[in-house]
Design a protein around this motif. Structure first.
Motif, mmCIF file in Angstrom:
data_model
loop_
_atom_site.group_PDB
_atom_site.id
_atom_site.type_symbol
_atom_site.label_atom_id
_atom_site.label_comp_id
_atom_site.label_asym_id
_atom_site.label_seq_id
_atom_site.Cartn_x
_atom_site.Cartn_y
_atom_site.Cartn_z
ATOM 1 N N GLY A 199 4.310 13.483 -12.578
ATOM 2 C CA GLY A 199 5.459 12.666 -12.937
ATOM 3 C C GLY A 199 5.054 11.327 -13.536
ATOM 4 N N GLU A 200 6.000 10.703 -14.182
ATOM 5 C CA GLU A 200 5.798 9.366 -14.749
ATOM 6 C C GLU A 200 6.819 8.441 -14.134
ATOM 7 N N PRO B 240 0.814 -1.223 0.000
ATOM 8 C CA PRO B 240 0.000 0.000 0.000
ATOM 9 C C PRO B 240 0.848 1.274 0.000
ATOM 10 N N SER B 241 1.983 1.256 0.702
ATOM 11 C CA SER B 241 2.818 2.462 0.734
ATOM 12 C C SER B 241 3.440 2.737 -0.632
ATOM 13 N N LYS C 222 1.116 6.896 -6.769
ATOM 14 C CA LYS C 222 -0.027 7.766 -7.031
ATOM 15 C C LYS C 222 0.353 9.221 -6.805
ATOM 16 N N ALA C 223 1.111 9.492 -5.739
ATOM 17 C CA ALA C 223 1.545 10.865 -5.465
ATOM 18 C C ALA C 223 2.445 11.379 -6.581
#
Length: 59
Positions: free
Chosen positions: A57-58, A43-44, A50-51
């Motif tokens: 960003g990619e 999850p982290s 996602k952030a």
């Protein structure tokens, strides 16, 4: 810091390492590797990616 298991006299230059990988890919016929699907991400790690995406960003 040098790893305890590596010795400076056995270091392989990056260019030689890349050339060896490319040679082995051609010999085996494996020239196109799929991306990691990410099915087992924590999850982290998902939140971090996602952030990054939300910031434009990619990865």
């Amino acid at each position: 810091m040098v790893s305890q298991t590596s010795r400076p006299d056995t270091a392989i230059p990056l260019a030689a390492f890349v050339a060896d990988i490319e040679r082995r890919r051609v010999e085996t016929g494996v020239t196109d590797l799929p991306r990691n699907g990410g099915n087992r991400r924590t999850p982290s790690k998902r939140a971090l990616l996602k952030a990054i995406e939300d910031a434009g960003g990619e990865w």
